[in-house]
Write an enzyme that holds these catalytic residues in place. Structure first.
Site, PDB file in Angstrom:
ATOM      1  CE  LYS A   4      -3.885   2.371   0.440  1.00 33.91           C
ATOM      2  NZ  LYS A   4      -3.629   3.563   1.200  1.00 33.91           N
ATOM      3  CD  GLU A  38      -3.278   8.108  -4.263  1.00 36.34           C
ATOM      4  OE1 GLU A  38      -3.637   9.069  -3.561  1.00 36.34           O
ATOM      5  OE2 GLU A  38      -3.540   6.924  -3.979  1.00 36.34           O
TER       6      GLU A  38
END
Length: 317
Positions: free
Chosen positions: A167, A174
């Site tokens: 993550k 991102e």
């Protein structure tokens, strides 16, 4: 899919929606939150009493000290055979410490990186899981209910810490994608050649190699505010970008795009950049270039009357 009972600690935007998605799938969710208006029980001790053994408790609170304190308290009320899940944005090294301590009490630990934001209730949450295979297997009915429909959206990434590590890297990527979209929008908006900037972004949603959910969200934002004039150019970071870069340094992996994206966020918080002040001062010193004072007035430069005579330079070096 077998129905399960689960305790959910933290019923904010993510935890509350995840609890609701689990209930819609037929699971029995007992929620605890510091806000008594949303909580089913008054304490973590009462939460443990309400759950049938072997218990499953999912922690969904802010990373860092809040998560550490919650896990420590749960360790006092859970029993051997129970499983504790950390679904927040914890650092993967914290996961390893928590797993080791809980294992001494016979309590299992699984870390889950969760992506999906406020849209996850309807669309499902992408889950990146780390932990012992047997513990992960026991939790599969919960994971199946939370993930999006279809074969993707879930991975047992590896041992304890792997879920949050995956993550962390996801969020670093991102950062880079968001920064690229932002820079592209700024360049389009700066030119007098392109008349329809929002329309250009919208056209990219179909048939292009950069189509993505983030692009969809950018289009949505421009539809709501075509020049983003209602916003201030200030971007916070939640920590995962920093952790990603730290891990890259430890493993000698170059991450120029992600690193630049993080630094751009730092720059967004400066009303008046100290570094740019030094650059302006140096340009004035070696080249006599005009500078602006703090009051917005131009200071003496090479072309200003009375400026010190400075030897000419061919270019900045």
């Amino acid at each position: 899919m077998a129905e399960m009972q689960i305790g959910m600690v933290g019923l904010g935007k993510m935890g509350g929606n995840m609890a609701e998605r689990l209930r819609r799938a037929g699971h029995d969710v007992v929620g605890y939150d510091r806000d008594p208006k949303t909580s089913d029980v008054a304490s973590l001790h009462e939460l443990a009493e309400r759950l049938e053994a072997p218990r499953v408790v999912w922690v969904m609170v802010p990373s860092g000290d809040p998560t550490r304190a919650t896990i420590e308290e749960l360790g006092k009320v859970l029993s051997p055979g129970d499983i504790l899940v950390d679904g927040g944005n914890s650092h993967y090294l914290d996961d390893q410490k928590h797993a080791e301590r809980l294992a001494e009490q016979g309590i299992g630990f699984v870390d889950v990186g969760v992506s999906g934001g406020v849209w996850g209730l309807e669309n499902g949450y992408a889950l990146m899981v780390g932990g012992d295979p047997e513990n992960v297997r026991k939790l599969m009915p919960i994971f199946e209910a939370l993930k999006p429909e279809g074969e993707d959206g879930f991975v047992h990434a590896g041992k304890v810490g792997a879920g949050h590590f995956a993550k962390m890297v996801h969020n670093g990527i991102e950062y880079g994608i968001m920064q690229s979209l932002a820079e592209g929008w700024e360049l389009l908006d700066a030119t007098d050649i392109v008349d329809d900037v929002p329309g250009t972004f919208k056209s990219w949603r179909t048939g292009t190699v950069i189509r993505s959910w983030l692009l969809d969200l950018a289009v949505r934002a421009l539809e709501e505010d075509s020049d983003l004039s209602d916003l201030k150019g200030y971007a916070q970071d939640s920590g995962e970008g920093r952790w990603t870069i730290q891990a890259a340094i430890e493993h000698a992996v170059p991450l120029p795009a992600i690193t630049a994206a993080l630094y751009a966020r730092f720059a967004s918080r400066q009303d008046d950049s100290p570094a740019m002040k030094m650059i302006a001062a140096l340009r004035n010193q070696f080249g006599g270039h005009a500078v602006s004072s703090a009051e917005g007035q131009h200071a003496k430069g090479a072309d200003s009357p009375g400026a010190d005579v400075i030897p000419p330079v061919e270019a900045e070096r």
